[in-house]
Design a protein around this motif. Structure first.
Motif, mmCIF file in Angstrom:
data_model
loop_
_atom_site.group_PDB
_atom_site.id
_atom_site.type_symbol
_atom_site.label_atom_id
_atom_site.label_comp_id
_atom_site.label_asym_id
_atom_site.label_seq_id
_atom_site.Cartn_x
_atom_site.Cartn_y
_atom_site.Cartn_z
ATOM 1 N N LEU A 197 16.829 19.717 -15.174
ATOM 2 C CA LEU A 197 17.138 20.443 -13.939
ATOM 3 C C LEU A 197 17.258 21.937 -14.232
ATOM 4 N N LEU A 198 18.060 22.283 -15.240
ATOM 5 C CA LEU A 198 18.276 23.704 -15.549
ATOM 6 C C LEU A 198 16.996 24.364 -16.064
ATOM 7 N N GLY A 199 16.222 23.634 -16.843
ATOM 8 C CA GLY A 199 14.975 24.196 -17.384
ATOM 9 C C GLY A 199 13.994 24.571 -16.293
ATOM 10 N N THR B 186 8.782 20.602 -18.624
ATOM 11 C CA THR B 186 9.364 21.432 -17.562
ATOM 12 C C THR B 186 8.297 22.348 -16.952
ATOM 13 N N ARG B 187 7.311 22.733 -17.759
ATOM 14 C CA ARG B 187 6.235 23.561 -17.202
ATOM 15 C C ARG B 187 5.278 22.739 -16.347
ATOM 16 N N ILE B 188 4.796 21.630 -16.890
ATOM 17 C CA ILE B 188 3.767 20.876 -16.153
ATOM 18 C C ILE B 188 4.342 20.232 -14.889
ATOM 19 N N MET B 189 5.653 19.976 -14.876
ATOM 20 C CA MET B 189 6.266 19.350 -13.698
ATOM 21 C C MET B 189 6.810 20.370 -12.694
ATOM 22 N N THR B 190 6.733 21.657 -13.021
ATOM 23 C CA THR B 190 7.328 22.681 -12.161
ATOM 24 C C THR B 190 6.886 22.559 -10.708
ATOM 25 N N THR C 169 0.855 -1.188 0.000
ATOM 26 C CA THR C 169 0.000 0.000 0.000
ATOM 27 C C THR C 169 0.891 1.237 0.000
ATOM 28 N N VAL C 170 0.399 2.259 -0.683
ATOM 29 C CA VAL C 170 1.070 3.555 -0.613
ATOM 30 C C VAL C 170 0.096 4.499 0.071
ATOM 31 N N ASP C 171 0.492 5.024 1.215
ATOM 32 C CA ASP C 171 -0.348 5.997 1.914
ATOM 33 C C ASP C 171 0.559 6.896 2.758
ATOM 34 N N GLU C 172 -0.060 7.686 3.660
ATOM 35 C CA GLU C 172 0.726 8.646 4.410
ATOM 36 C C GLU C 172 1.824 7.969 5.225
ATOM 37 N N GLU C 173 1.530 6.790 5.731
ATOM 38 C CA GLU C 173 2.505 6.070 6.553
ATOM 39 C C GLU C 173 3.486 5.253 5.718
ATOM 40 N N HIS C 174 3.141 5.044 4.453
ATOM 41 C CA HIS C 174 3.974 4.216 3.566
ATOM 42 C C HIS C 174 4.257 4.960 2.276
ATOM 43 N N PRO C 175 5.206 5.891 2.317
ATOM 44 C CA PRO C 175 5.452 6.715 1.135
ATOM 45 C C PRO C 175 6.137 5.932 0.006
ATOM 46 N N LEU C 176 5.957 6.476 -1.198
ATOM 47 C CA LEU C 176 6.599 5.915 -2.388
ATOM 48 C C LEU C 176 7.576 6.964 -2.912
ATOM 49 N N ILE C 177 8.801 6.540 -3.172
ATOM 50 C CA ILE C 177 9.813 7.469 -3.686
ATOM 51 C C ILE C 177 10.346 6.883 -4.987
ATOM 52 N N VAL C 178 10.292 7.687 -6.043
ATOM 53 C CA VAL C 178 10.615 7.167 -7.370
ATOM 54 C C VAL C 178 11.725 8.002 -8.009
ATOM 55 N N TYR C 179 12.665 7.301 -8.644
ATOM 56 C CA TYR C 179 13.796 7.968 -9.295
ATOM 57 C C TYR C 179 13.786 7.635 -10.780
ATOM 58 N N LEU C 180 13.688 8.666 -11.608
ATOM 59 C CA LEU C 180 13.519 8.466 -13.044
ATOM 60 C C LEU C 180 14.585 9.191 -13.859
ATOM 61 N N PRO C 181 15.366 8.471 -14.661
ATOM 62 C CA PRO C 181 16.353 9.112 -15.543
ATOM 63 C C PRO C 181 15.649 10.006 -16.572
ATOM 64 N N ALA C 182 16.160 11.227 -16.735
ATOM 65 C CA ALA C 182 15.512 12.172 -17.643
ATOM 66 C C ALA C 182 16.434 12.602 -18.775
ATOM 67 N N GLY C 183 15.872 12.643 -19.971
ATOM 68 C CA GLY C 183 16.576 13.183 -21.121
ATOM 69 C C GLY C 183 15.930 14.514 -21.448
ATOM 70 N N VAL C 184 14.952 14.476 -22.358
ATOM 71 C CA VAL C 184 14.206 15.684 -22.684
ATOM 72 C C VAL C 184 13.094 15.891 -21.644
ATOM 73 N N GLY C 185 12.779 14.843 -20.911
ATOM 74 C CA GLY C 185 11.820 14.941 -19.801
ATOM 75 C C GLY C 185 10.492 14.242 -20.024
#
Ligand SMILES: *Cc1c(COP(=O)(O)O)cnc(C)c1O
Length: 445
Positions: free
Chosen positions: A312-314, A349-353, A264-280
């Motif tokens: 990152l820079l964008g 870069t805009r929608i993820m700001t 389960t993912v909830d307040e007590e069980h957070p989910l942390i995700v790492y995603l390689p980005a090129g153009v995004g």
């Protein structure tokens, strides 16, 4: 764009411009509820659901053309695998602490294209084919989509061309699926693209046009040539909402996998995700989909090479697609060919700001170290670009800024101990044996 202003004004950007590994924590990040209304105006839950349904309709077609998807009934989906040995190895090797359970989302092993591009790239081609087929009156939505592989439909699609600019993997996914439908395909490839990717595409009858320049140039040329031909459709990685939607469907599929695994993912069980980005686009779409489902209980970080941290820079400069790594004195040349985009997507870069938690940067040499560690500990091999994902779990409690992010967002040690962390492996299955061996023996720095 005046890069110096940002370098002088922001110590993290200075570190990035020095090409040193770091983490950038996003100061524009907002609680999910504050972003909801605006985001839904751009990409709504209904849009993502529509994309999911479309992929469902095409399942019988995919199954017919790609027998490798028989097992999954024509769905292109990847395993989610716990990697406890890798987690331990990372902790030992880098002296870091990785709390909770570390998983690998193996888009590296997705059917057909062997990379995360099998989500967005294939989705956009299918959508285009569906639009054309329906408009033509030769096909209706009530029919079995397997019929789209019949010779008459192939001949119909053969009148049209699909074009795309690519560093490699997007070209593979668009090229393979377009060729299966019968489209003529032209892939405009940047100098970073690996030779085997060009060879594989040519073997599928795809026309590969090579540029001695970087990715942005390949896209610009491809777009220009396609726009001149009324029968041609350009898949625009720097702007496409359809690509984004194809990627966003991944979140619903992941939710199902987590549920089936009893997680389960909830307040007590957070989910942390790492995603390689090129153009995004790929990491952006996946992260966006995850935020729609898990809201404040998911934390999405991108990872990028120190030699090409364009997303990152964008976002950090809020210059979006105008940000270019070259302006910051960064070459953009990296072993991570899938991430070698000097300027990011303006759309992503805009929608993820307000949704992106932060971005970890990683030196090229580390990519190969992670690659070897994963192979030694879990017997899984992925491509160097994919390995950028591991900079996240190692860095989360190592960098002071990332640690501060955890404290600010109520990620207490107890909660982190209950967390699921996912390194998103974005490519690897199609890497030829010879290149695999070479990767295992590549040492940099
Ligand atoms: C394309 C790609 C990415 C990143 O996707 P973008 O949409 O360019 O951000 C990551 N890893 C691999 C292997 C890729 O091919």
């Amino acid at each position: 764009m005046n890069a110096q202003k940002y370098i002088d004004g922001n110590p993290v950007i200075r570190t990035v411009a020095n090409k040193e590994e770091t983490v950038w924590i996003n100061p524009y990040f907002l609680p999910f509820a504050m972003t909801d209304a605006t985001c839904q105006l751009v990409v709504s839950d209904a849009d993502i659901e529509d994309a999911e349904k479309r992929l469902g309709r095409f399942a019988s077609f995919i199954r017919r053309c790609f027998p490798e998807t028989e097992e999954t009934n024509g769905l292109i989906e990847s395993p989610l695998k716990a990697i406890p040995s890798m987690q331990k190895k990372l902790e030992e090797t880098y002296g870091c602490e990785i709390p909770g359970r570390l998983f690998l989302k193996m888009d590296s092993h997705l059917a057909i294209a062997g990379s995360i591009k099998a989500r967005g790239g294939i989705y956009e081609v299918l959508k285009h084919a569906e639009d054309l087929a329906l408009e033509s009156g030769k096909f209706t939505m009530d029919e079995d989509y397997a019929r789209l592989a019949d010779e008459d439909m192939k001949a119909f699609f053969g009148q049209y061309t699909v074009q795309v600019g690519s560093t490699g993997n997007l070209g593979l996914s668009i090229g393979i699926m377009s060729a299966a439908l019968g489209f003529k395909v032209k892939v405009h490839m940047s100098a970073d693209a690996k030779q085997w990717k060009k060879d594989l595409l040519r073997s599928k009858g795809v026309e590969v046009i090579e540029y001695s320049d970087d990715y942005s140039r390949a896209v610009a040329e491809g777009r220009k040539l396609s726009d001149m031909d009324p029968m041609s459709y350009f898949v625009d990685d720097e702007k496409s909402v359809n690509l984004f939607l194809g990627y966003a469907v991944a979140a619903k599929r992941l939710h199902k996998q987590l549920t089936e695994a009893g997680i389960t993912v909830d307040e007590e069980h957070p989910l942390i995700v790492y995603l390689p980005a090129g153009v995004g686009g790929a990491p952006g779409g996946v992260a966006y989909g995850l935020k729609r489902i898990y809201k404040d209980n998911v934390h999405c970080f991108f990872t990028e090479p120190t030699m090409c941290p364009s997303v990152l820079l964008g976002v950090a400069t809020q210059e979006f697609e105008k940000a270019n790594v070259h302006d910051f004195g960064i070459s953009g040349v990296t072993e991570a060919d899938g991430l070698a985009c000097a300027s990011p997507s303006g759309f992503v870069t805009r929608i993820m700001t307000n949704l992106l938690s932060g971005d970890f940067t990683v030196a090229d040499g580390k990519l190969y170290d992670y690659l070897r560690l994963l192979y030694a500990s879990e017997q899984i091999q992925i491509e160097p670009s994919s390995c950028a994902a591991f900079s996240g779990p190692c860095g989360l409690l190592t960098y002071a800024d990332a640690k501060a992010y955890c404290e600010q967002h109520d990620l207490s040690p107890e909660k982190l101990a209950n967390s699921v962390q996912i390194a998103w492996a974005t490519g690897g299955r199609l890497v030829p044996e010879e290149a695999r061996k070479a990767y295992l023996n590549t040492y940099i720095g």
